[in-house]
Design a protein around this motif. Structure first.
Motif, mmCIF file in Angstrom:
data_model
loop_
_atom_site.group_PDB
_atom_site.id
_atom_site.type_symbol
_atom_site.label_atom_id
_atom_site.label_comp_id
_atom_site.label_asym_id
_atom_site.label_seq_id
_atom_site.Cartn_x
_atom_site.Cartn_y
_atom_site.Cartn_z
ATOM 1 N N TRP A 134 18.565 1.316 11.767
ATOM 2 C CA TRP A 134 18.911 2.333 10.775
ATOM 3 C C TRP A 134 19.609 3.513 11.434
ATOM 4 C CZ3 TRP A 134 17.294 3.033 5.402
ATOM 5 C CH2 TRP A 134 16.781 1.862 4.846
ATOM 6 N N ILE A 135 20.381 4.217 10.638
ATOM 7 C CA ILE A 135 21.085 5.410 11.089
ATOM 8 C C ILE A 135 20.783 6.573 10.142
ATOM 9 C CG2 ILE A 135 23.321 6.450 11.637
ATOM 10 C CD1 ILE A 135 22.893 4.114 13.384
ATOM 11 N N LEU A 136 20.494 7.735 10.718
ATOM 12 C CA LEU A 136 20.431 8.974 9.943
ATOM 13 C C LEU A 136 21.699 9.759 10.236
ATOM 14 C CD1 LEU A 136 16.749 10.271 10.417
ATOM 15 C CD2 LEU A 136 17.672 8.828 8.600
ATOM 16 N N TYR A 137 22.397 10.170 9.183
ATOM 17 C CA TYR A 137 23.615 10.962 9.316
ATOM 18 C C TYR A 137 23.283 12.412 8.978
ATOM 19 C CZ TYR A 137 25.936 6.392 9.221
ATOM 20 O OH TYR A 137 26.333 5.106 9.499
ATOM 21 N N LEU A 138 23.623 13.331 9.889
ATOM 22 C CA LEU A 138 23.246 14.733 9.717
ATOM 23 C C LEU A 138 24.463 15.651 9.674
ATOM 24 C CD1 LEU A 138 20.428 14.905 12.454
ATOM 25 C CD2 LEU A 138 20.215 14.119 10.097
ATOM 26 N N ASN A 139 24.299 16.791 8.980
ATOM 27 C CA ASN A 139 25.350 17.808 9.009
ATOM 28 C C ASN A 139 25.055 18.801 10.134
ATOM 29 O OD1 ASN A 139 23.335 19.531 8.099
ATOM 30 N ND2 ASN A 139 24.112 19.621 6.002
ATOM 31 N N ASN A 140 25.806 19.904 10.186
ATOM 32 C CA ASN A 140 25.633 20.829 11.315
ATOM 33 C C ASN A 140 24.358 21.651 11.237
ATOM 34 O OD1 ASN A 140 26.348 22.541 9.265
ATOM 35 N ND2 ASN A 140 28.317 23.128 10.137
ATOM 36 N N ALA A 141 23.625 21.537 10.126
ATOM 37 C CA ALA A 141 22.324 22.200 10.001
ATOM 38 C C ALA A 141 21.185 21.214 10.243
ATOM 39 C CB ALA A 141 22.189 22.841 8.612
ATOM 40 N N ASN A 142 21.536 20.030 10.703
ATOM 41 C CA ASN A 142 20.564 18.948 10.939
ATOM 42 C C ASN A 142 19.856 18.499 9.661
ATOM 43 O OD1 ASN A 142 21.173 18.767 13.616
ATOM 44 N ND2 ASN A 142 19.289 19.705 14.365
ATOM 45 N N LEU A 170 32.342 9.460 9.262
ATOM 46 C CA LEU A 170 33.554 10.172 8.860
ATOM 47 C C LEU A 170 33.619 10.336 7.349
ATOM 48 C CD1 LEU A 170 36.124 8.498 11.280
ATOM 49 C CD2 LEU A 170 35.198 10.826 11.431
ATOM 50 N N GLU A 171 33.200 9.323 6.623
ATOM 51 C CA GLU A 171 33.188 9.407 5.156
ATOM 52 C C GLU A 171 32.257 10.514 4.666
ATOM 53 O OE1 GLU A 171 32.021 5.548 3.900
ATOM 54 O OE2 GLU A 171 34.000 4.642 4.196
ATOM 55 N N LEU A 172 31.128 10.667 5.351
ATOM 56 C CA LEU A 172 30.122 11.654 4.951
ATOM 57 C C LEU A 172 30.389 13.045 5.521
ATOM 58 C CD1 LEU A 172 26.960 9.444 5.555
ATOM 59 C CD2 LEU A 172 27.768 10.220 3.319
ATOM 60 N N GLY A 173 31.255 13.122 6.524
ATOM 61 C CA GLY A 173 31.478 14.389 7.200
ATOM 62 C C GLY A 173 30.318 14.751 8.122
ATOM 63 N N ALA A 174 29.633 13.746 8.622
ATOM 64 C CA ALA A 174 28.484 13.967 9.501
ATOM 65 C C ALA A 174 28.949 14.440 10.875
ATOM 66 C CB ALA A 174 27.674 12.687 9.647
ATOM 67 N N VAL A 175 28.167 15.335 11.481
ATOM 68 C CA VAL A 175 28.511 15.818 12.823
ATOM 69 C C VAL A 175 27.570 15.249 13.882
ATOM 70 C CG1 VAL A 175 29.476 17.960 11.900
ATOM 71 C CG2 VAL A 175 27.088 17.903 12.618
ATOM 72 N N SER A 176 26.483 14.620 13.434
ATOM 73 C CA SER A 176 25.567 14.020 14.403
ATOM 74 C C SER A 176 24.839 12.834 13.783
ATOM 75 C CB SER A 176 24.557 15.050 14.927
ATOM 76 O OG SER A 176 23.828 15.618 13.865
#
Length: 232
Positions: A134-142, A170-176
């Motif tokens: 599984w993968i968790l996709y996070l933004n810059n605020a985690n 990239l689709e989600l705009g995830a940074v981490s």
């Protein structure tokens, strides 16, 4: 004169001792696991009450409902008095309980450490008998933007496609990203394959300025964090 056969039927019990009546008059929380299971079973046999049969079934699972939840319908049918319908009812009830726990426990939306990741994914991965990645996709605020199953495989391992991981990021705009997979064996030590997969995804993500923050190995009762052990 022939001695009268003793009755093992719950119907002959006092109302306070009957699981169904007990639940109705005293509430669900006062019933033991065996009594709750007996309600699902409904009836035992001429030689054994439903409660006694429920106790035997639980004993085979070390009196652990999580272990019982992994027992197959066919295994349940090995018990005298458990036909296909009763076995299916038991399996369905335990699955409902697992999903209820999953919905209740997945409340973490912001990741502050490996324990948060475990809280999110253990209800999904902890009791599986096969491996999933599984993968968790996070933004810059985690904050978790999305969680998804990347692959599903046998107990020996699962294949991971880094292109699919990064396309979704990239689709989600995830940074981490946070990686996670389960070890049905219960062994927390990462394998060489686990380390190679982590390095592969980390290298691919760096090219797009996306960070891989952690990789967790999850079992039913514990986890191993690559970041916590400083091997990421």
């Amino acid at each position: 004169m022939q001695k009268k056969r003793a009755s093992f039927s719950i119907k002959s019990w006092a109302d306070d001792d009957k699981p169904r009546e007990k639940l109705l008059h005293k509430g669900r929380s006062v019933l033991s696991d065996a009594e709750l299971l007996a309600i699902l079973i409904g009836s035992g046999s001429r030689d054994e009450s439903a409660v006694s049969l429920a106790k035997r079934i639980l004993k085979s699972a070390n009196n652990n409902l999580s272990v019982l939840g992994k027992i197959s319908v066919r295994q349940l049918m090995q018990f005298k008095g458990i036909g296909e319908a009763k076995a299916v009812a038991i399996a369905a009830a335990l699955e409902v309980g697992r999903r209820r726990r999953e919905e209740r426990e997945i409340k973490v939306t912001k990741i502050t450490g490996s324990e948060d990741v475990y809280a999110v994914l253990q209800p999904i991965l902890g009791e599986l008998e096969h491996e999933e990645f599984w993968i968790l996709y996070l933004n810059n605020a985690n904050t978790i933007l999305h969680k998804s199953q990347l692959s599903k495989g046998g107990i020996t391992g699962t294949m991971v496609d880094s292109r699919l991981v990064l396309k979704k990021a990239l689709e989600l705009g995830a940074v981490s990203l946070i990686l996670a997979h389960n070890h049905p064996s219960g062994i927390l030590k990462p394998s060489e394959a686990d380390k190679k997969i982590t390095a592969k995804l980390q290298t691919a993500a760096q090219a797009l300025d996306i960070k891989v923050l952690d990789h967790l190995i999850i079992t039913e009762k514990a986890f191993f964090s690559f970041a916590d052990h400083q091997i990421l």
